[in-house]
Scaffold this active site. Sequence first.
Site, mmCIF file in Angstrom:
data_model
loop_
_atom_site.group_PDB
_atom_site.id
_atom_site.type_symbol
_atom_site.label_atom_id
_atom_site.label_comp_id
_atom_site.label_asym_id
_atom_site.label_seq_id
_atom_site.Cartn_x
_atom_site.Cartn_y
_atom_site.Cartn_z
ATOM 1 N N ASP A 170 -1.132 6.749 6.235
ATOM 2 C CA ASP A 170 -2.119 6.059 5.771
ATOM 3 C C ASP A 170 -2.393 5.280 6.961
ATOM 4 O O ASP A 170 -1.264 4.289 7.337
ATOM 5 C CB ASP A 170 -1.531 5.213 4.513
ATOM 6 C CG ASP A 170 -2.660 4.269 4.217
ATOM 7 O OD1 ASP A 170 -3.622 4.144 4.760
ATOM 8 O OD2 ASP A 170 -2.298 3.436 3.093
ATOM 9 N N LYS A 198 -12.218 -0.992 6.875
ATOM 10 C CA LYS A 198 -11.662 -1.871 7.712
ATOM 11 C C LYS A 198 -11.836 -1.764 9.323
ATOM 12 O O LYS A 198 -12.219 -2.731 9.716
ATOM 13 C CB LYS A 198 -9.895 -1.778 7.488
ATOM 14 C CG LYS A 198 -9.692 -1.849 6.134
ATOM 15 C CD LYS A 198 -8.103 -1.905 5.839
ATOM 16 C CE LYS A 198 -7.838 -2.070 4.295
ATOM 17 N NZ LYS A 198 -7.824 -3.156 4.115
ATOM 18 N N TRP A 203 0.727 -0.970 -0.062
ATOM 19 C CA TRP A 203 0.159 0.103 -0.001
ATOM 20 C C TRP A 203 0.951 1.372 -0.030
ATOM 21 O O TRP A 203 0.701 2.217 -0.840
ATOM 22 C CB TRP A 203 -1.036 0.004 1.189
ATOM 23 C CG TRP A 203 -1.967 -1.050 1.036
ATOM 24 C CD1 TRP A 203 -2.129 -2.221 1.840
ATOM 25 C CD2 TRP A 203 -3.006 -1.392 0.109
ATOM 26 N NE1 TRP A 203 -2.681 -3.093 1.371
ATOM 27 C CE2 TRP A 203 -3.781 -2.604 0.186
ATOM 28 C CE3 TRP A 203 -3.301 -0.433 -1.143
ATOM 29 C CZ2 TRP A 203 -4.655 -2.953 -0.558
ATOM 30 C CZ3 TRP A 203 -4.360 -1.063 -1.966
ATOM 31 C CH2 TRP A 203 -4.878 -2.178 -1.659
#
Length: 363
Positions: A176, A200, A102
């Site tokens: 992030d 999430k 990511w």
Amino acid sequence: MSRAYNFSAGPATLPLEVLQQVQNDLVDYKGTGMSVMEMSHRGKDYPVIHAEAKANFKELCGIGDDYEVVFIQGGGSQQFAMIPMNFLAAGQTADYANQGTWSGKALKEAKIIADLRGATVNTVANCAKDIPTRMPTDAEWKFSDNAAYTHICTNETISGAQLKKIPEVKGPLFADMSSDILGIDRDFNKFDLFYAGAQKNLGPAGMAVVAIKKELAAKGAANIPTMLQYRTHVDNDSLYNTPPTFAIYIFGEVMKWVKKMGKENLFKLNDQKAKKIYDVIDASGFYKGTALPEFRSNMNVTFTTPNADLDKLFVDEAKKLGMSSLKGHRSVGGIRATIYNAFPMAGVDALVEFMKDFEKKNG
């Protein structure tokens, strides 16, 4: 009703009591005669939901009035492009850590914007391809002297590696936090901007939650599309266009649930859940953890059996017992047990017992 133990990394398990509350509110929200899905975002009922959701999130993060919380469609991945579009100008340098899949995607997007503008992206640490997976050590960070900002990822969902210590940087720090936000104790005031895809730990898929310092948002580029400017969302309370109202409502219910649970209790519970699984791995000659112990995630526990065929059998047999989505990400294989905030301890206990039994039968 029979609910699976859902080990999916996202969209992920939501608290059962939140789902039940949503079910109760679905057709008639608090006597309004309509669902939240049907409400005007400009009416009198929805703004109360919106404001409370933001306020509770800010309280849980411990951030003050110098921050604004905004809800932006496009998920966490859209932030990968929005950040450099807003804050990386010609001649400037942005620092990016490449810690896994990511953060690597965020780095790739930043380089696209940098190349278009004549800016530079500096990779401050690179452990993305290291096996066992890990995060950068203190000695590895190589920050620029005058970076426009530094971008990190606190938890790499695919690799199962988590950044335990936030590095000290000179300029603005962006993060992030999609897969561990409110899942581990963090000082959010260290960050000038932090964000998370909601699917999430925060709610359903469909948006990213972004906390940004108001002063920073005001300095963002003005020569980019309106909807891609953070100031647009800050100045309009995330209501410039029709926001994802139902997703925000569920996010707000999850925030109420976190407050009810108590952050500190939740952090302890998350550590306990992860420890139970890691203890089985460490006591075994059959299972192998894929992250270095000092960087093991308490959200995504990644491991393998002795071979890929047994990995597949493990996933298939677990599914028959009501344990869903244990297959590792398609890019790495193996097994991944995602145990976000809402994942119940009973599901961890079921997995642990299955792991022990599977080893006896196949070891």
